[in-house]
Scaffold this motif. Structure first.
Motif, short mmCIF file in Angstrom:
data_model
loop_
_atom_site.label_atom_id
_atom_site.label_comp_id
_atom_site.label_asym_id
_atom_site.label_seq_id
_atom_site.Cartn_x
_atom_site.Cartn_y
_atom_site.Cartn_z
N GLU A 134 14.02 42.08 46.81
CA GLU A 134 13.64 40.82 46.10
C GLU A 134 14.53 40.38 45.02
O GLU A 134 14.59 39.30 44.10
CB GLU A 134 12.29 40.94 45.60
CG GLU A 134 11.26 40.87 46.49
CD GLU A 134 11.29 39.88 47.48
OE1 GLU A 134 11.52 38.59 47.08
OE2 GLU A 134 10.94 39.96 48.62
N GLU A 135 15.56 41.24 44.75
CA GLU A 135 16.75 40.90 43.60
C GLU A 135 17.76 40.83 44.23
O GLU A 135 18.43 41.38 45.28
CB GLU A 135 16.62 42.50 42.93
CG GLU A 135 15.34 42.57 42.03
CD GLU A 135 15.59 43.70 41.11
OE1 GLU A 135 16.80 44.30 41.05
OE2 GLU A 135 14.78 44.03 40.35
N HIS A 136 18.55 39.80 43.66
CA HIS A 136 19.82 39.39 44.19
C HIS A 136 20.71 39.01 42.90
O HIS A 136 20.49 38.90 41.97
CB HIS A 136 19.74 38.02 44.88
CG HIS A 136 18.94 38.10 46.07
ND1 HIS A 136 17.76 37.93 46.10
CD2 HIS A 136 19.14 38.10 47.33
CE1 HIS A 136 16.96 38.10 47.15
NE2 HIS A 136 18.19 38.02 48.12
N VAL A 137 22.23 39.44 43.14
CA VAL A 137 22.92 39.33 42.18
C VAL A 137 24.09 38.34 42.67
O VAL A 137 24.55 38.43 43.85
CB VAL A 137 23.71 40.57 41.89
CG1 VAL A 137 24.91 40.58 40.96
CG2 VAL A 137 22.68 41.69 41.27
N LEU A 138 24.47 37.50 41.82
CA LEU A 138 25.72 36.35 42.07
C LEU A 138 26.62 36.73 41.26
O LEU A 138 26.48 36.58 39.87
CB LEU A 138 24.82 34.88 41.92
CG LEU A 138 26.15 33.81 41.98
CD1 LEU A 138 26.76 33.84 43.27
CD2 LEU A 138 25.78 32.49 41.58
N LEU A 139 27.77 37.02 41.67
CA LEU A 139 29.20 37.08 40.71
C LEU A 139 29.98 36.25 40.95
O LEU A 139 30.31 35.70 42.06
CB LEU A 139 29.63 38.50 41.40
CG LEU A 139 30.95 38.80 40.69
CD1 LEU A 139 31.07 38.86 39.30
CD2 LEU A 139 31.73 40.12 41.29
N LEU A 140 30.41 35.63 40.07
CA LEU A 140 31.35 34.43 40.03
C LEU A 140 32.83 34.91 39.38
O LEU A 140 32.56 35.55 38.31
CB LEU A 140 30.98 33.21 39.41
CG LEU A 140 29.87 32.28 39.92
CD1 LEU A 140 29.46 31.24 38.90
CD2 LEU A 140 30.19 32.00 41.31
N VAL A 141 33.72 34.84 40.28
CA VAL A 141 35.11 35.32 39.50
C VAL A 141 36.00 34.12 39.37
O VAL A 141 36.30 33.74 40.47
CB VAL A 141 35.72 36.43 40.56
CG1 VAL A 141 37.06 36.99 39.94
CG2 VAL A 141 34.89 37.59 40.68
N LEU A 142 36.54 33.78 38.40
CA LEU A 142 36.99 32.69 38.01
C LEU A 142 38.45 32.95 37.24
O LEU A 142 38.24 33.62 36.24
CB LEU A 142 36.27 31.62 37.06
CG LEU A 142 34.82 31.31 37.77
CD1 LEU A 142 34.16 30.47 36.75
CD2 LEU A 142 35.00 30.60 38.76
N HIS A 143 39.63 32.56 37.82
CA HIS A 143 40.86 32.74 37.07
C HIS A 143 40.85 32.19 35.80
O HIS A 143 40.25 30.79 35.78
CB HIS A 143 41.85 32.33 38.05
CG HIS A 143 43.12 33.11 37.61
ND1 HIS A 143 43.89 32.62 36.54
CD2 HIS A 143 43.91 34.01 38.12
CE1 HIS A 143 45.00 33.33 36.43
NE2 HIS A 143 45.16 33.99 37.55
N GLN A 144 41.47 32.52 34.78
CA GLN A 144 41.67 31.97 33.50
C GLN A 144 42.28 30.51 33.64
O GLN A 144 41.94 29.76 32.70
CB GLN A 144 42.30 32.70 32.43
CG GLN A 144 42.29 32.51 31.02
CD GLN A 144 41.04 32.60 30.38
OE1 GLN A 144 40.57 33.53 30.51
NE2 GLN A 144 40.63 31.50 29.59
N ILE A 145 43.05 30.36 34.66
CA ILE A 145 43.96 29.24 34.69
C ILE A 145 42.98 28.06 35.09
O ILE A 145 43.14 26.72 34.98
CB ILE A 145 44.88 29.17 35.77
CG1 ILE A 145 45.89 28.26 35.70
CG2 ILE A 145 44.38 29.22 37.19
CD1 ILE A 145 47.17 28.22 36.61
N ALA A 146 41.71 28.27 35.58
CA ALA A 146 40.65 27.14 36.08
C ALA A 146 39.50 26.93 35.37
O ALA A 146 38.80 26.12 35.32
CB ALA A 146 40.46 27.43 37.46
N THR A 147 39.38 28.03 34.31
CA THR A 147 38.13 27.82 33.39
C THR A 147 38.34 28.48 31.91
O THR A 147 39.57 29.06 31.88
CB THR A 147 37.15 28.48 34.10
OG1 THR A 147 35.88 28.18 33.27
CG2 THR A 147 37.32 29.90 34.18
N ASP A 148 37.48 28.21 30.97
CA ASP A 148 37.53 28.70 29.88
C ASP A 148 36.11 29.00 29.29
O ASP A 148 35.12 28.60 29.93
CB ASP A 148 38.37 28.03 28.84
CG ASP A 148 37.75 26.49 28.65
OD1 ASP A 148 36.49 26.48 29.15
OD2 ASP A 148 38.38 25.65 28.21
#
Length: 220
Positions: free
Chosen positions: A1-15
């Motif tokens: 019943e537990e889920h993990v969402l991992l977002l990997v965002l490059h520094q060039i696209a976000t801050d």
């Protein structure tokens, strides 16, 4: 019943400023899907490409000596002329001949009373809390033997237009704040110097830091 969402965002696209809008969008999307509907997002007034185009238009061309870009570059060239190559500090270990780029973090917790005192100093000197802490860092480094010319790099959010507040993208820029601690100033005097330096820097904060490094070509 537990889920993990991992977002990997490059520094060039976000801050860091993008995390709030991104988190809210994800939460809205998740809640809508759970309810069997689609997320009711409000269309953004601009996209990042619009911002990038606007920035180029505002700054102008380097071939135009009268352009805002060239005027800001001239300011930084004058402000950072003869910048110290490095700050000499009393360290536990000798400085390596080749930098390893291995850094570390030192967590620091400021209690409420100290925070309130810092805010009172800021208000009394018509400065921001950041400016007071910046002056304290400069005073500390000077006291540790780093000299009286203290350049410190800091980040600025770069989200000066309301239209980009909800936009995910990289807006952060790096500024070099150079504090003059010569002449044994009082702390109030040092805060005034830092305040003026910071305000001047904020008024010339549009030049991308990587371009400034290319133009100044400092000793690495």
């Amino acid at each position: 019943e537990e889920h993990v969402l991992l977002l990997v965002l490059h520094q060039i696209a976000t801050d860091g400023g993008s995390m709030g809008p991104l988190g809210r969008d994800l939460a809205m999307a998740y809640a809508a899907r759970c309810a069997g509907t689609v997320p009711a997002w409000t269309p953004l007034p601009v996209q990042y490409a619009d911002y990038a185009q606007w920035q180029r238009q505002v700054l102008g061309d380097e071939g135009d000596a009268a352009s805002p870009l060239m005027q800001q570059l001239a300011y930084w060239q004058q402000t950072l002329a003869d910048l110290p190559a490095q700050l000499e500090l009393p360290t536990d270990y000798p400085r390596p001949a080749v930098a390893s780029s291995r850094g570390g973090q030192v967590p620091l917790q400021v209690d409420a009373a100290v925070h309130a005192g810092l805010l009172a100093v800021a208000r009394a000197n018509q400065a921001s809390l950041f400016m007071v802490v910046q002056a304290a860092v400069a005073a500390l480094l000077t006291g540790l033997g780093a000299g009286t010319d203290i350049p410190v790099g800091t980040a600025i959010a770069g989200r000066t237009e309301r239209a980009v507040e909800e936009l995910v993208g990289f807006f952060v820029n790096t500024l070099v704040l150079r504090t003059n601690a010569a002449g044994q100033p009082t702390f109030r005097e040092l805060v005034a110097r830092v305040r003026q330096t910071a305000l001047d820097a904020y008024a010339h904060a549009d030049v991308p830091f990587e371009r400034l490094v290319e133009v100044l070509n400092p000793e690495r």
